[in-house]
Design an enzyme around this catalytic site. Structure first.
Site, PDB file in Angstrom:
ATOM      1  N   HIS A   1      -4.381 -17.061  -7.402  1.00  0.00           N
ATOM      2  CA  HIS A   1      -3.342 -16.329  -6.660  1.00  0.00           C
ATOM      3  C   HIS A   1      -3.788 -14.884  -6.513  1.00  0.00           C
ATOM      4  CE1 HIS A   1       1.268 -15.389  -6.240  1.00  0.00           C
ATOM      5  NE2 HIS A   1       0.527 -14.630  -5.440  1.00  0.00           N
TER       6      HIS A   1
ATOM      7  N   HIS B   1      -4.399 -11.931  -3.233  1.00  0.00           N
ATOM      8  CA  HIS B   1      -4.404 -11.523  -1.820  1.00  0.00           C
ATOM      9  C   HIS B   1      -5.545 -10.525  -1.655  1.00  0.00           C
ATOM     10  CE1 HIS B   1      -0.309 -13.225  -1.277  1.00  0.00           C
ATOM     11  NE2 HIS B   1      -0.207 -12.898  -2.559  1.00  0.00           N
TER      12      HIS B   1
ATOM     13  N   HIS C   1       4.104 -19.400  -1.747  1.00  0.00           N
ATOM     14  CA  HIS C   1       4.888 -18.561  -2.655  1.00  0.00           C
ATOM     15  C   HIS C   1       6.315 -19.113  -2.682  1.00  0.00           C
ATOM     16  CE1 HIS C   1       1.571 -15.819  -2.256  1.00  0.00           C
ATOM     17  NE2 HIS C   1       2.172 -14.820  -2.884  1.00  0.00           N
TER      18      HIS C   1
ATOM     19  N   GLU D   1       9.608 -16.305  -6.427  1.00  0.00           N
ATOM     20  CA  GLU D   1       9.200 -14.970  -6.895  1.00  0.00           C
ATOM     21  C   GLU D   1      10.472 -14.118  -6.922  1.00  0.00           C
ATOM     22  OE1 GLU D   1       6.738 -12.761  -4.155  1.00  0.00           O
ATOM     23  OE2 GLU D   1       6.069 -11.339  -5.697  1.00  0.00           O
TER      24      GLU D   1
ATOM     25  N   ASP E   1      -2.537 -11.383  -8.257  1.00  0.00           N
ATOM     26  CA  ASP E   1      -1.730 -11.173  -7.045  1.00  0.00           C
ATOM     27  C   ASP E   1      -2.317 -10.059  -6.161  1.00  0.00           C
ATOM     28  OD1 ASP E   1       0.344 -11.795  -5.324  1.00  0.00           O
ATOM     29  OD2 ASP E   1       1.943 -10.937  -6.549  1.00  0.00           O
ATOM     30  N   ASP E   2      -1.963  -8.813  -6.434  1.00  0.00           N
ATOM     31  CA  ASP E   2      -2.471  -7.660  -5.663  1.00  0.00           C
ATOM     32  C   ASP E   2      -2.935  -6.599  -6.663  1.00  0.00           C
ATOM     33  OD1 ASP E   2      -1.468  -8.420  -2.809  1.00  0.00           O
ATOM     34  OD2 ASP E   2       0.264  -8.705  -4.116  1.00  0.00           O
TER      35      ASP E   2
HETATM   36  N1  ADE Z   1       1.796 -10.605  -0.068  1.00  0.00           N
HETATM   37  C1  ADE Z   1       0.990  -9.940  -0.906  1.00  0.00           C
HETATM   38  N2  ADE Z   1       1.480  -9.981  -2.150  1.00  0.00           N
HETATM   39  C2  ADE Z   1       2.623 -10.714  -2.107  1.00  0.00           C
HETATM   40  C3  ADE Z   1       3.579 -11.129  -3.073  1.00  0.00           C
HETATM   41  N3  ADE Z   1       3.496 -10.800  -4.352  1.00  0.00           N
HETATM   42  N4  ADE Z   1       4.633 -11.859  -2.649  1.00  0.00           N
HETATM   43  C4  ADE Z   1       4.746 -12.189  -1.363  1.00  0.00           C
HETATM   44  N5  ADE Z   1       3.877 -11.832  -0.429  1.00  0.00           N
HETATM   45  C5  ADE Z   1       2.812 -11.102  -0.793  1.00  0.00           C
HETATM   46 ZN    ZN Z   2       1.184 -13.358  -4.004  1.00  0.00          ZN
END
Ligand code: ADE
Ligand code: ZN
Length: 335
Positions: A14, A16, A194, A197, A275-276
């Site tokens: 997971h 991005h 997703h 969340e 994630d990011d």
């Molecule tokens: N796009 C990038 N990070 C995300 C996240 N945590 N949830 C949904 N969309 C995303």
């Molecule tokens: Zn994500």
């Protein structure tokens, strides 16, 4: 645990790729492409990294993508991620990208795909990381827009292994994207989305029932529904959990309050992801380190999490066996 987390062989499922754009690289690419940013210095840019929820993060995440123009930009971003992933002990990575966000800015799909793919093509040789690419579709856009981009990706024979669904979750349920996932499944692509969340547990259920996804990204709110948890355990549906992301986007109040330990003891198939990472305080190694510090995870717990990540990946059976062998050797060395 005897060895540092980098030595634990793991898969990251997971991630991005646009969320790996570090502030330094944002400024470098802005200068390279003659783009004037609203926050043109490291100091003013870094001041923006305070989020109140998912949408407040997405606003900055999409704005910063403005610096990505050429194939070289996408390739440089991807290589920078692979370098950091290697330093976190990642041995296999499944990387999402947001094609619609780039096409909407006037960047050609081929530029995006060729740039990322060129870095991934040499990731085993350069970083010892096998990698797959997942096209993630924006759930706050229309299904028609997603279908159009999916068809373009299929026509150009883009080297993608699957599709995902991301962006603003609440108010954009899985039921919006039934035709998209049906088409992708028919084209032989792997399916993930997703869910849970910020959105309710019913979105997790709908992603499984209506979209036929094999994995759920996040899924933390599933713990609110006892019957759903029972099903997820019985079917061993992988949940790609991102602890630091959940704290920074206030999906959970604190790391100490994160449901991951509870999910583990319930027998859910969970793994740890970043994630990011450029936005949330660290790559997958930092996520593990923070959880180990908070919950005193032992070697057996780490082995379970890393094993889940490898088994839940879309890698070939041969690659999974290879990585599970590395994990067994790591475990034996823990004594
Ligand atoms: N796009 C990038 N990070 C995300 C996240 N945590 N949830 C949904 N969309 C995303
Ligand atoms: Zn994500």
């Amino acid at each position: 645990m005897k060895s540092p987390i980098i030595q634990l062989p793991k898969a990251e499922l997971h991630l991005h790729i646009e969320g790996t754009l570090e502030p330094e690289l944002i400024l470098e690419l802005a200068a390279r492409n003659n783009i004037t940013l609203p926050f043109p210095t490291l100091e003013t840019l870094r001041e923006q990294y305070e989020f109140s929820d998912l949408q407040s993060f997405l606003n900055l995440y999409y704005a910063n993508m403005a610096v990505l123009i050429t194939e070289a930009d996408f390739a440089d971003m991807t290589r920078a991620y692979l370098r950091r992933a290697q330093a976190s002990g990642v041995r296999h990575a499944e990387i999402m990208f947001d094609p619609q966000a780039h096409v909407a800015r006037g960047v050609a799909l081929t530029t995006v795909v060729n740039g990322i793919a060129s870095a991934l093509a040499s990731s085993v040789a350069d970083f010892g990381i096998s990698a797959g690419l997942i096209a993630a579709f924006l759930r706050d856009e229309s299904e028609e827009s997603a279908l159009e981009i999916l068809e373009a990706l299929l026509t150009m024979d883009a080297p993608i292994i699957g599709i995902g669904l991301d962006s603003a979750e609440v108010g954009n349920p899985p039921s919006k994207f039934i035709r998209l996932f049906k088409r992708a499944g028919e084209a032989g692509l792997r399916l993930t989305a997703h869910a849970g969340e910020e959105g309710p547990p019913s979105y997790v259920e709908d992603a499984l029932n209506l979209l036929g996804v094999e994995r759920i990204d996040h899924g933390i709110r599933a713990v609110e529904d006892r019957i759903l948890v029972k099903r997820l355990v019985a079917e061993q549906i992988p949940l790609t959990v991102c602890p630091l992301s959940n704290v920074r986007l206030r999906a959970v109040d604190t790391l100490a309050a994160h449901p991951l330990p509870q999910m583990l003891s319930a027998g859910l198939n969970v793994c740890v992801n970043s994630d990011d990472p450029a936005y949330f305080g660290g790559y997958v190694g930092a996520n593990f380190d923070a959880m180990v510090a908070e919950f005193q995870w032992d070697a057996a717990t780490l082995e379970t999490l890393a094993g889940n990540s490898i088994r839940s990946s879309f890698a070939s059976s041969a690659r999974k066996d290879e990585l599970l062998g590395e994990l067994a050797a790591w475990s034996a060395a823990q004594g």
